[in-house]
Design a protein around this motif. Structure first.
Motif, PDB file in Angstrom:
ATOM      1  N   UNK A 246       0.834  -1.217   0.000  1.00 15.85           N
ATOM      2  CA  UNK A 246       0.000   0.000   0.000  1.00 15.85           C
ATOM      3  C   UNK A 246       0.862   1.258   0.000  1.00 15.85           C
ATOM      4  N   UNK A 247       1.989   1.224   0.692  1.00 12.72           N
ATOM      5  CA  UNK A 247       2.908   2.366   0.699  1.00 12.72           C
ATOM      6  C   UNK A 247       3.469   2.564  -0.703  1.00 12.72           C
ATOM      7  N   UNK A 248       3.932   1.487  -1.293  1.00 14.27           N
ATOM      8  CA  UNK A 248       4.529   1.580  -2.630  1.00 14.27           C
ATOM      9  C   UNK A 248       3.506   2.062  -3.653  1.00 14.27           C
ATOM     10  N   UNK A 249       2.273   1.579  -3.544  1.00 13.52           N
ATOM     11  CA  UNK A 249       1.218   1.953  -4.492  1.00 13.52           C
ATOM     12  C   UNK A 249       0.633   3.339  -4.207  1.00 13.52           C
ATOM     13  N   UNK A 250       0.996   3.926  -3.052  1.00  9.39           N
ATOM     14  CA  UNK A 250       0.477   5.250  -2.715  1.00  9.39           C
ATOM     15  C   UNK A 250      -0.888   5.221  -2.053  1.00  9.39           C
ATOM     16  N   UNK A 251      -1.373   4.038  -1.704  1.00 14.10           N
ATOM     17  CA  UNK A 251      -2.678   3.931  -1.025  1.00 14.10           C
ATOM     18  C   UNK A 251      -2.574   4.226   0.473  1.00 14.10           C
ATOM     19  N   UNK A 252      -1.400   4.079   1.028  1.00 16.77           N
ATOM     20  CA  UNK A 252      -1.166   4.386   2.445  1.00 16.77           C
ATOM     21  C   UNK A 252      -0.378   5.681   2.485  1.00 16.77           C
ATOM     22  N   UNK A 253      -0.925   6.666   3.155  1.00 16.02           N
ATOM     23  CA  UNK A 253      -0.272   7.973   3.203  1.00 16.02           C
ATOM     24  C   UNK A 253       0.223   8.264   4.614  1.00 16.02           C
ATOM     25  N   UNK A 254       1.195   9.132   4.687  1.00 10.76           N
ATOM     26  CA  UNK A 254       1.743   9.511   5.987  1.00 10.76           C
ATOM     27  C   UNK A 254       0.773  10.431   6.712  1.00 10.76           C
ATOM     28  N   UNK A 255       0.867  10.424   8.027  1.00 11.58           N
ATOM     29  CA  UNK A 255       0.003  11.223   8.892  1.00 11.58           C
ATOM     30  C   UNK A 255       0.650  12.589   9.100  1.00 11.58           C
ATOM     31  N   UNK A 256       0.464  13.476   8.143  1.00 11.56           N
ATOM     32  CA  UNK A 256       1.174  14.762   8.166  1.00 11.56           C
ATOM     33  C   UNK A 256       0.765  15.645   9.344  1.00 11.56           C
ATOM     34  N   UNK A 257      -0.504  15.678   9.674  1.00  9.87           N
ATOM     35  CA  UNK A 257      -0.930  16.506  10.813  1.00  9.87           C
ATOM     36  C   UNK A 257      -0.368  15.953  12.115  1.00  9.87           C
ATOM     37  N   UNK A 258      -0.453  14.645  12.265  1.00 10.84           N
ATOM     38  CA  UNK A 258       0.074  14.014  13.481  1.00 10.84           C
ATOM     39  C   UNK A 258       1.583  14.195  13.560  1.00 10.84           C
ATOM     40  N   UNK A 259       2.248  14.119  12.411  1.00  8.11           N
ATOM     41  CA  UNK A 259       3.708  14.302  12.369  1.00  8.11           C
ATOM     42  C   UNK A 259       4.086  15.685  12.899  1.00  8.11           C
ATOM     43  N   UNK A 260       3.303  16.687  12.553  1.00  5.96           N
ATOM     44  CA  UNK A 260       3.599  18.050  12.988  1.00  5.96           C
ATOM     45  C   UNK A 260       3.490  18.201  14.505  1.00  5.96           C
ATOM     46  N   UNK A 261       2.695  17.346  15.130  1.00  2.00           N
ATOM     47  CA  UNK A 261       2.484  17.444  16.580  1.00  2.00           C
ATOM     48  C   UNK A 261       3.387  16.516  17.394  1.00  2.00           C
ATOM     49  N   UNK A 262       4.205  15.719  16.706  1.00  2.00           N
ATOM     50  CA  UNK A 262       5.042  14.755  17.421  1.00  2.00           C
ATOM     51  C   UNK A 262       5.999  15.438  18.394  1.00  2.00           C
ATOM     52  N   UNK A 263       6.114  14.866  19.565  1.00  2.00           N
ATOM     53  CA  UNK A 263       7.064  15.355  20.560  1.00  2.00           C
ATOM     54  C   UNK A 263       8.200  14.343  20.743  1.00  2.00           C
ATOM     55  N   UNK A 264       7.994  13.150  20.201  1.00  2.00           N
ATOM     56  CA  UNK A 264       8.977  12.076  20.269  1.00  2.00           C
ATOM     57  C   UNK A 264       9.347  11.737  18.834  1.00  2.00           C
ATOM     58  N   UNK A 265      10.623  11.550  18.534  1.00  2.00           N
ATOM     59  CA  UNK A 265      11.003  11.225  17.151  1.00  2.00           C
ATOM     60  C   UNK A 265      10.235  10.009  16.623  1.00  2.00           C
ATOM     61  N   UNK A 266       9.767  10.113  15.397  1.00  2.00           N
ATOM     62  CA  UNK A 266       8.953   9.054  14.793  1.00  2.00           C
ATOM     63  C   UNK A 266       9.643   7.703  14.838  1.00  2.00           C
ATOM     64  N   UNK A 267      10.947   7.692  14.626  1.00  2.00           N
ATOM     65  CA  UNK A 267      11.691   6.436  14.585  1.00  2.00           C
ATOM     66  C   UNK A 267      11.787   5.766  15.957  1.00  2.00           C
ATOM     67  N   UNK A 268      11.493   6.491  17.021  1.00  2.00           N
ATOM     68  CA  UNK A 268      11.632   5.948  18.376  1.00  2.00           C
ATOM     69  C   UNK A 268      10.300   5.661  19.065  1.00  2.00           C
ATOM     70  N   UNK A 269       9.210   6.081  18.455  1.00  2.00           N
ATOM     71  CA  UNK A 269       7.889   5.974  19.086  1.00  2.00           C
ATOM     72  C   UNK A 269       7.571   4.579  19.618  1.00  2.00           C
ATOM     73  N   UNK A 270       7.600   3.597  18.745  1.00  2.00           N
ATOM     74  CA  UNK A 270       7.163   2.257  19.143  1.00  2.00           C
ATOM     75  C   UNK A 270       8.147   1.571  20.087  1.00  2.00           C
ATOM     76  N   UNK A 271       9.428   1.821  19.937  1.00  2.00           N
ATOM     77  CA  UNK A 271      10.405   1.223  20.848  1.00  2.00           C
ATOM     78  C   UNK A 271      10.205   1.757  22.262  1.00  2.00           C
ATOM     79  N   UNK A 272       9.952   3.044  22.382  1.00  2.00           N
ATOM     80  CA  UNK A 272       9.703   3.644  23.700  1.00  2.00           C
ATOM     81  C   UNK A 272       8.406   3.101  24.283  1.00  2.00           C
ATOM     82  N   UNK A 273       7.361   3.064  23.467  1.00  2.00           N
ATOM     83  CA  UNK A 273       6.067   2.568  23.945  1.00  2.00           C
ATOM     84  C   UNK A 273       6.173   1.120  24.396  1.00  2.00           C
ATOM     85  N   UNK A 274       6.894   0.315  23.638  1.00  2.00           N
ATOM     86  CA  UNK A 274       7.052  -1.089  23.994  1.00  2.00           C
ATOM     87  C   UNK A 274       7.765  -1.231  25.339  1.00  2.00           C
ATOM     88  N   UNK A 275       8.814  -0.466  25.547  1.00  2.00           N
ATOM     89  CA  UNK A 275       9.572  -0.550  26.798  1.00  2.00           C
ATOM     90  C   UNK A 275       8.720  -0.125  27.997  1.00  2.00           C
TER      91      UNK A 275
END
Length: 158
Positions: free
Chosen positions: A52-81
Motif C-alpha cells: 500500500x505504501x509503494x502503491x500510494x494507497x497508504x499515506x503519511x500522517x502529516x498533521x500528526x507528524x507536525x504534533x510529534x514530541x517524540x522522534x517518529x523512529x523511536x515511538x514504538x520502541x519507547x512505547x514497547x519498553x
C-alpha cells in the motif's frame, strides 16, 4: 498465540517491521527503506501494508507528524519498553508471577490492597519518569501507549 505481555508471538517476531511502518506513518521513512534494502524478507502479515505504501494507497500522517514530541523512529520502541514495565506490575497484581500477591503482602507485613496500590503507583511513576526523561508530558506518553496497545490489539493490521 500470545506472549506473556499479551502481544501475539508473531508480532513480537516482526516488531522491527512494525516500528519501521509506524515511523514511516509519521514521516520517517529511513527505517523501512533500510529494512527493505537489507534484503530481509517482508513478513507476510505486513506485505500488504508495504504494498500500500509503494502503491500510494497508504499515506503519511502529516498533521500528526507536525504534533510529534517524540522522534517518529523511536515511538514504538519507547512505547514497547514502557508498556513492558507496566505489564510487569499488572502481572504481579494479577498473581501471575510467583510468589503470590498474598504471600508478598504477608512477608512485607501489609494488606494486599496496600501492595496493589503500591504497584499502581509504581506503574504511574514509570509513565511520569519516561515523560520526564523524554521532556514530554505524561499525556504524550499515555497517547503513545494507547497507539502501541492499539497496534497489538489490531495485529496483524498495523
Amino acid at each position: 498465540m500470545f506472549d506473556i505481555w499479551g502481544m501475539p508471538y508473531r508480532m513480537r517476531e516482526c516488531l522491527e517491521w512494525v516500528r519501521a511502518l509506524d515511523a514511516w506513518d509519521y514521516g520517517a521513512p529511513s527505517q523501512l527503506a533500510d529494512l527493505i534494502g537489507s534484503g530481509q524478507q517482508i513478513p507476510a502479515e505486513l506485505a500488504g501494508a508495504v504494498a500500500d505504501i509503494i502503491a500510494g494507497r497508504r499515506t503519511q500522517k502529516k498533521r500528526a507528524k507536525a504534533k510529534l514530541r517524540i522522534p517518529a523512529a523511536e515511538r514504538m520502541a519507547i512505547a514497547e519498553a514502557v508498556d513492558c514495565i507496566i505489564c510487569l506490575t499488572r502481572d504481579v497484581r494479577s498473581k501471575s508471577v510467583s510468589p503470590s500477591l498474598e504471600e508478598n503482602a504477608d512477608r512485607r507485613g501489609v494488606e494486599v490492597i496496600d501492595l496493589v496500590r503500591e504497584l499502581e503507583r509504581r506503574a504511574r511513576e514509570v509513565v511520569e519518569d519516561a515523560a520526564r526523561q523524554l521532556g514530554v508530558s505524561v499525556e504524550t506518553i499515555e497517547n503513545l501507549l494507547r497507539d502501541f496497545r492499539e497496534k497489538v490489539k489490531n495485529w496483524p493490521v498495523v
